[in-house]
Design a protein around this motif. Structure first.
Motif, PDB file in Angstrom:
ATOM      1  N   ASP A 114      -9.937  -8.345  10.909  1.00  0.00           N
ATOM      2  CA  ASP A 114      -8.981  -9.049  10.021  1.00  0.00           C
ATOM      3  C   ASP A 114      -7.702  -8.232   9.825  1.00  0.00           C
ATOM      4  O   ASP A 114      -7.294  -7.943   8.692  1.00  0.00           O
ATOM      5  CB  ASP A 114      -9.625  -9.342   8.655  1.00  0.00           C
ATOM      6  CG  ASP A 114     -10.892 -10.179   8.786  1.00  0.00           C
ATOM      7  OD1 ASP A 114     -10.906 -11.085   9.635  1.00  0.00           O
ATOM      8  OD2 ASP A 114     -11.850  -9.906   8.053  1.00  0.00           O
ATOM      9  N   ASP A 115      -7.078  -7.874  10.938  1.00  0.00           N
ATOM     10  CA  ASP A 115      -5.861  -7.061  10.877  1.00  0.00           C
ATOM     11  C   ASP A 115      -4.715  -7.821  11.529  1.00  0.00           C
ATOM     12  O   ASP A 115      -4.175  -7.420  12.557  1.00  0.00           O
ATOM     13  CB  ASP A 115      -6.116  -5.719  11.587  1.00  0.00           C
ATOM     14  CG  ASP A 115      -4.934  -4.776  11.474  1.00  0.00           C
ATOM     15  OD1 ASP A 115      -4.209  -4.859  10.467  1.00  0.00           O
ATOM     16  OD2 ASP A 115      -4.737  -3.954  12.393  1.00  0.00           O
TER      17      ASP A 115
ATOM     18  N   ARG B 286      -1.305  -3.635  10.157  1.00  0.00           N
ATOM     19  CA  ARG B 286      -1.154  -2.499   9.237  1.00  0.00           C
ATOM     20  C   ARG B 286      -2.341  -1.546   9.320  1.00  0.00           C
ATOM     21  O   ARG B 286      -2.181  -0.331   9.296  1.00  0.00           O
ATOM     22  CB  ARG B 286      -1.010  -3.005   7.795  1.00  0.00           C
ATOM     23  CG  ARG B 286       0.387  -3.479   7.441  1.00  0.00           C
ATOM     24  CD  ARG B 286       0.514  -3.681   5.956  1.00  0.00           C
ATOM     25  NE  ARG B 286       1.841  -4.155   5.602  1.00  0.00           N
ATOM     26  CZ  ARG B 286       2.250  -4.336   4.358  1.00  0.00           C
ATOM     27  NH1 ARG B 286       1.429  -4.092   3.366  1.00  0.00           N
ATOM     28  NH2 ARG B 286       3.468  -4.763   4.106  1.00  0.00           N
ATOM     29  N   LYS B 287      -3.544  -2.119   9.382  1.00  0.00           N
ATOM     30  CA  LYS B 287      -4.737  -1.260   9.424  1.00  0.00           C
ATOM     31  C   LYS B 287      -4.749  -0.434  10.702  1.00  0.00           C
ATOM     32  O   LYS B 287      -5.098   0.748  10.690  1.00  0.00           O
ATOM     33  CB  LYS B 287      -5.990  -2.112   9.289  1.00  0.00           C
ATOM     34  CG  LYS B 287      -6.157  -2.604   7.855  1.00  0.00           C
ATOM     35  CD  LYS B 287      -7.240  -3.602   7.576  1.00  0.00           C
ATOM     36  CE  LYS B 287      -8.502  -3.615   8.304  1.00  0.00           C
ATOM     37  NZ  LYS B 287      -9.495  -4.563   7.803  1.00  0.00           N
ATOM     38  N   ARG B 288      -4.352  -1.065  11.801  1.00  0.00           N
ATOM     39  CA  ARG B 288      -4.329  -0.301  13.053  1.00  0.00           C
ATOM     40  C   ARG B 288      -3.286   0.817  13.005  1.00  0.00           C
ATOM     41  O   ARG B 288      -3.518   1.931  13.450  1.00  0.00           O
ATOM     42  CB  ARG B 288      -4.048  -1.215  14.239  1.00  0.00           C
ATOM     43  CG  ARG B 288      -4.410  -0.550  15.562  1.00  0.00           C
ATOM     44  CD  ARG B 288      -3.579  -1.017  16.750  1.00  0.00           C
ATOM     45  NE  ARG B 288      -3.575  -2.452  16.935  1.00  0.00           N
ATOM     46  CZ  ARG B 288      -2.855  -3.061  17.875  1.00  0.00           C
ATOM     47  NH1 ARG B 288      -2.081  -2.328  18.702  1.00  0.00           N
ATOM     48  NH2 ARG B 288      -2.846  -4.362  17.996  1.00  0.00           N
ATOM     49  N   PHE B 289      -2.105   0.500  12.445  1.00  0.00           N
ATOM     50  CA  PHE B 289      -1.053   1.507  12.329  1.00  0.00           C
ATOM     51  C   PHE B 289      -1.488   2.663  11.431  1.00  0.00           C
ATOM     52  O   PHE B 289      -1.302   3.843  11.767  1.00  0.00           O
ATOM     53  CB  PHE B 289       0.211   0.850  11.777  1.00  0.00           C
ATOM     54  CG  PHE B 289       1.320   1.813  11.463  1.00  0.00           C
ATOM     55  CD1 PHE B 289       1.932   2.546  12.467  1.00  0.00           C
ATOM     56  CD2 PHE B 289       1.746   1.993  10.160  1.00  0.00           C
ATOM     57  CE1 PHE B 289       2.953   3.437  12.182  1.00  0.00           C
ATOM     58  CE2 PHE B 289       2.769   2.878   9.867  1.00  0.00           C
ATOM     59  CZ  PHE B 289       3.370   3.608  10.880  1.00  0.00           C
ATOM     60  N   GLN B 290      -2.086   2.366  10.297  1.00  0.00           N
ATOM     61  CA  GLN B 290      -2.534   3.419   9.383  1.00  0.00           C
ATOM     62  C   GLN B 290      -3.641   4.255  10.001  1.00  0.00           C
ATOM     63  O   GLN B 290      -3.665   5.482   9.861  1.00  0.00           O
ATOM     64  CB  GLN B 290      -2.989   2.797   8.063  1.00  0.00           C
ATOM     65  CG  GLN B 290      -1.850   2.185   7.263  1.00  0.00           C
ATOM     66  CD  GLN B 290      -2.335   1.365   6.081  1.00  0.00           C
ATOM     67  OE1 GLN B 290      -3.536   1.191   5.873  1.00  0.00           O
ATOM     68  NE2 GLN B 290      -1.401   0.837   5.315  1.00  0.00           N
TER      69      GLN B 290
ATOM     70  N   PRO C 292       5.114  -6.084  14.258  1.00  0.00           N
ATOM     71  CA  PRO C 292       5.652  -6.834  13.121  1.00  0.00           C
ATOM     72  C   PRO C 292       6.541  -5.953  12.250  1.00  0.00           C
ATOM     73  O   PRO C 292       6.517  -4.718  12.330  1.00  0.00           O
ATOM     74  CB  PRO C 292       4.395  -7.259  12.361  1.00  0.00           C
ATOM     75  CG  PRO C 292       3.398  -6.185  12.661  1.00  0.00           C
ATOM     76  CD  PRO C 292       3.698  -5.728  14.072  1.00  0.00           C
ATOM     77  N   LEU C 293       7.292  -6.583  11.386  1.00  0.00           N
ATOM     78  CA  LEU C 293       8.217  -5.860  10.509  1.00  0.00           C
ATOM     79  C   LEU C 293       7.485  -4.885   9.587  1.00  0.00           C
ATOM     80  O   LEU C 293       7.995  -3.807   9.293  1.00  0.00           O
ATOM     81  CB  LEU C 293       9.025  -6.866   9.677  1.00  0.00           C
ATOM     82  CG  LEU C 293       9.955  -6.286   8.611  1.00  0.00           C
ATOM     83  CD1 LEU C 293      11.042  -5.433   9.250  1.00  0.00           C
ATOM     84  CD2 LEU C 293      10.571  -7.396   7.778  1.00  0.00           C
TER      85      LEU C 293
ATOM     86  N   GLU D 126       7.696   0.473   7.468  1.00  0.00           N
ATOM     87  CA  GLU D 126       7.025   1.619   6.848  1.00  0.00           C
ATOM     88  C   GLU D 126       7.258   2.889   7.652  1.00  0.00           C
ATOM     89  O   GLU D 126       7.502   3.956   7.091  1.00  0.00           O
ATOM     90  CB  GLU D 126       5.516   1.327   6.725  1.00  0.00           C
ATOM     91  CG  GLU D 126       4.743   2.379   5.948  1.00  0.00           C
ATOM     92  CD  GLU D 126       5.280   2.569   4.536  1.00  0.00           C
ATOM     93  OE1 GLU D 126       5.271   3.723   4.061  1.00  0.00           O
ATOM     94  OE2 GLU D 126       5.719   1.583   3.919  1.00  0.00           O
ATOM     95  N   HIS D 127       7.217   2.791   8.968  1.00  0.00           N
ATOM     96  CA  HIS D 127       7.419   3.980   9.798  1.00  0.00           C
ATOM     97  C   HIS D 127       8.844   4.516   9.667  1.00  0.00           C
ATOM     98  O   HIS D 127       9.052   5.718   9.464  1.00  0.00           O
ATOM     99  CB  HIS D 127       7.131   3.645  11.260  1.00  0.00           C
ATOM    100  CG  HIS D 127       7.563   4.728  12.204  1.00  0.00           C
ATOM    101  ND1 HIS D 127       6.877   5.920  12.337  1.00  0.00           N
ATOM    102  CD2 HIS D 127       8.634   4.817  13.038  1.00  0.00           C
ATOM    103  CE1 HIS D 127       7.504   6.695  13.207  1.00  0.00           C
ATOM    104  NE2 HIS D 127       8.564   6.051  13.642  1.00  0.00           N
TER     105      HIS D 127
END
Length: 778
Positions: A142-143, A147-151, A676-677, A682-683
């Motif tokens: 459910d990502d 975001r979860k993958r990036f974190q 995605p934005l 965030e980065h």
């Protein structure tokens, strides 16, 4: 007057070696370092390389060098003051390029944290179907917005970066196919089944990067560097390696860094000025003493202390505060013992009438010893509590103000108490200056508003005004341009209320871009309110926020049409104001009547701004590749900001530099996926917020700053606020995936141990008064 120029022969008198000087007072270490540089200067066009851990130490050293002789050199120039990790990579490149050729070490390794995180971002989806990576697949379910993958990629990159520094033996074993952990004693044990994905992931990274890229990992380059240094002779110093490196006031270094400095000392002079709170050997008073490997001991046991100290007898022979707070410093000092042999350089210091152990009592002259100095002297002499009771005379608490504790009702009240205490101190001692006072808090952003409210409420002409400066604040939530940029980057999910857009117009760089002046804002605010604008760019934008189609009323597009029609109607030939007021809506648009004259020119910039926001709202909402994102973000900066202020220009330059580095990192990682934005935003903003050595400190006023490593520069008064039980020492629970949390080794970094040692340094750096406060009342 500046020091007299040194003779030419002095430029060549720098002898290679690994030199370590211990001292309990940073002033003594500073004087030795400055005197060392003055006595044996480098060549005129040669930079002095100094490794420090914080900007505070950097500024303090520069001021000491700039002081007039005989204390200083009269000028602070040709200084390359940097962080140890940054310097180490430069040293690797210099030595290996000299020994192996130009392409031996790239400017950046594919296993550096920024590059590694984007490589993991690309690799993780390919691995989730394999059984070994089932724990990761469960986490990444459910990502949709990635975001979860990036974190997770960021956390894993940081984790493998730490392994390269502190657990290189693990990575070597994993690369060979052995799924095991090796403890501090060299004993191996198999990994738990639910953690075996980490060795598998490391091997997958190895295969993806290739042998050539893996050779640039920090662990392997470090080993190549050590092997290359062993082949060098003093006359073969590589061109890119400095003749002298001074390591000043750093409270902890990894074993890998000390190994590199010791290896480099074959051809360069490495001078370490080490802050040591105790003149005696004190490693035995803290746990894990059995893991220390050094056979040599720089210091001797305190007279009367048993050689073998049982844990049950520690309280009889140890200073309890040093035992409770000194673990990190103990580990660093004992790691140094593995590389330090004073007999190799003692004669060099004797010939210059210098000492390698600079331990001075904090007691000065015949003045009575207050509680603070008594405590500092107890730590220096390693006095246990029962000896302290008999050694010192009783102190009158009504007359001794050197150590004070305050319990407050809130952070604001803490700052108010501090302000009152400082006013009383200035009144009692006319020689005390604002620059003699350091205030430290765990989180400067949590206290900045209270400090501004209390210290900034008085006019500078008021006799009670105390000059102050705030350091270490995050730029992202402080600089207007960055606040505006973050707001613009939230356009796709923003309601864009009236206050949101008017806040944007408060930013000078944005106003300048659209040709608006600060005096124009009241007029625009009146128009917006009277035209009925409330929120939303247009009906289309409202529909994207899961609202029904066609809701145009009270949007910015609705209000702008009213303003433009009012202007057009008011300037129609033969059309009077009374006619305008009596006329009805035109195509369901009610003209806004109160517009005309020179003020009407403001409609153009407002329309231009809304068109710009609408255009970027449409573009920012769509995922794109990194190259497309960089183009979009550069256009966003160019369309929305035109800065002529020095701070804004520097911020825009940092933002552009961040985009360039991001493009390089993702290109090296082979990431071509559309992002995605949420990930991009965030980065980018987090990269701009990274702390740098250039941050302002020691600005001639009361310094209010964050508790940071080696921030404890000597000040006459040191004040610690926010020492709440749940806030300090700061708690940073290790991640479940961090295997270092299960295997302690001397030299490992721990947030709580760091904070405890910071507290000890703060206590030792206060020369006259230490004030500690916390919120302990409801």
């Amino acid at each position: 007057m500046p020091a007299a120029p040194a003779p030419a022969a002095a430029f060549d008198a720098i002898e290679p070696g690994f030199l370590v000087v211990h001292g309990n007072r940073l002033e003594s270490l500073r004087d030795l370092a400055v005197g060392w540089m003055r006595r044996e200067p480098l060549a005129p066009l040669e930079n002095e390389v100094i490794l420090v851990q914080s900007n505070g130490i950097s500024q303090w050293l520069k001021l000491a060098l700039a002081a007039d002789a005989p204390d200083g050199a009269g000028i602070a120039a040709a200084l390359d003051i940097t962080l140890p990790a940054r310097f180490l990579w430069q040293a690797y490149r210099a030595v290996l390029t000299h020994c192996e050729g130009e392409d031996a070490v790239p400017e950046a390794s594919p296993l550096d944290k920024p590059r590694l995180s984007w490589r993991l971002m690309r690799l993780l989806p390919e691995l989730l179907s394999e059984p070994a990576f089932e724990p990761l697949a469960h986490f990444l379910a459910d990502d949709d917005d990635l975001r979860k993958r990036f974190q997770l990629a960021e956390r894993l990159a940081d984790l493998f970066d730490q392994y390269q520094v502190y657990r290189a033996d693990w990575l070597a074993a994993w690369a060979e196919g052995r799924d095991e952990l090796i403890d501090a004693r060299g004993q191996a044990r198999p990994l738990e089944a639910d953690q075996r994905w980490q060795p598998a992931l490391w091997r997958r990274l190895r295969d993806d990067i290739g042998d050539e890229g893996l050779d640039t990992s920090r662990a392997l380059i470090h080993q190549r560097f050590l092997d290359a240094c062993r082949q060098l002779t003093p006359s073969q110093r590589p061109a890119g390696l400095p003749r002298r490196v001074i390591v000043f006031g750093i409270s902890s270094l990894p074993r890998q860094t000390l190994e590199a400095l010791a290896a480099m000392s074959r051809v360069s002079q490495v001078l370490l000025c080490v802050h040591n709170p105790c003149r005696h050997y004190w490693a035995d008073i803290i746990e894990h003493k059995d893991l220390l490997r050094a056979e040599r001991r720089r210091q001797r046991h305190r007279p009367g202390m048993p050689q073998a100290l049982d844990d049950a007898e520690l309280h009889l022979h140890a200073q309890p505060l040093l035992a409770a707070w000194g673990k990190q410093g103990r580990d660093y000092l004992r790691l140094l013992d593995e590389f330090d042999d004073p007999q190799n350089y003692r004669a060099m210091f004797d010939a210059r009438s210098l000492h390698i152990d600079l331990f001075d009592s904090p007691l000065e002259g015949d003045s009575p010893a207050g509680l603070l100095r008594q405590l500092q002297d107890d730590i220096l002499e390693l006095r246990p509590p029962q000896e302290t009771l008999t050694h010192w005379p009783a102190v009158d608490p009504a007359r001794d103000h050197s150590l004070r504790f305050h319990v407050a009702h809130s952070a604001l009240r803490e700052v108010e108490i501090l302000h009152d205490q400082l006013l009383a101190a200035f009144d009692a001692d006319p020689s005390l200056r604002p620059r003699d006072i350091l205030v430290m808090v765990p989180d400067i952003d949590a206290y900045a508003a209270a400090v501004q409210a209390v210290f900034g409420r008085l006019h500078p002409a008021d006799a009670r005004y105390i000059p102050f400066t705030l350091s270490d604040q995050a730029s992202r939530h402080r600089q207007p341009l960055l606040i505006a940029l973050e707001s613009l980057l939230h356009l796709p999910e923003s309601r864009l209320t009236v206050s949101d857009l008017l806040d944007l117009l408060e930013v000078p760089a944005l106003r300048q871009r659209f040709g608006l002046d600060v005096d124009d804002l009241p007029t625009l605010r009146r128009w917006v309110e009277d035209a009925g604008i409330r929120w939303g760019l247009s009906a289309e934008q409202r529909a994207r926020l899961d609202l029904p189609d066609g809701l145009t009323a009270n949007t910015w597009a609705f209000g702008l049409r009213r303003l433009l029609l009012g202007y057009a109607v008011g300037h129609a030939v033969g059309y009077s104001e009374s006619d305008q007021n009596d006329s009805g809506p035109w195509h369901d648009i009610e003209p806004y009547g109160d517009i005309g004259g020179l003020e009407a020119a403001l409609i153009g910039p407002l329309s231009d701004l809304l068109d710009t926001l609408h255009r970027h709202w449409q573009r920012l909402g769509k995922p794109a590749t990194v190259d497309e994102w960089c183009q979009r973000l550069r256009e966003l900066l160019g369309d929305c900001f035109a800065a002529d202020d020095e701070a804004d220009l520097a911020t825009l330059a940092r933002l552009e530099e961040g985009l360039e580095q991001w493009q390089e990192a993702t290109e090296d990682a082979g990431l071509t996926e559309a992002l995605p934005l949420s990930v991009v935003r965030e980065h980018w903003l987090a990269e701009v917020d990274q702390a740098q050595l250039s941050q302002r400190f020691l600005a001639g006023a009361v310094n209010v700053a964050t508790l940071m490593p080696m921030r404890a520069i000597p000040f006459r008064h040191v004040c610690l606020l926010g020492m709440n039980d749940e806030d300090y020492p700061r708690t940073q629970r290790p991640l479940d995936i961090d295997l270092m949390g299960q295997d302690y080794r001397p030299g490992d970094r721990s947030r709580r141990d760091d904070d405890r040692y910071l507290f000890l340094e703060a206590l030792l750096s206060a020369r006259e008064r230490l004030l500690i406060s916390w919120v302990g009342r409801s």
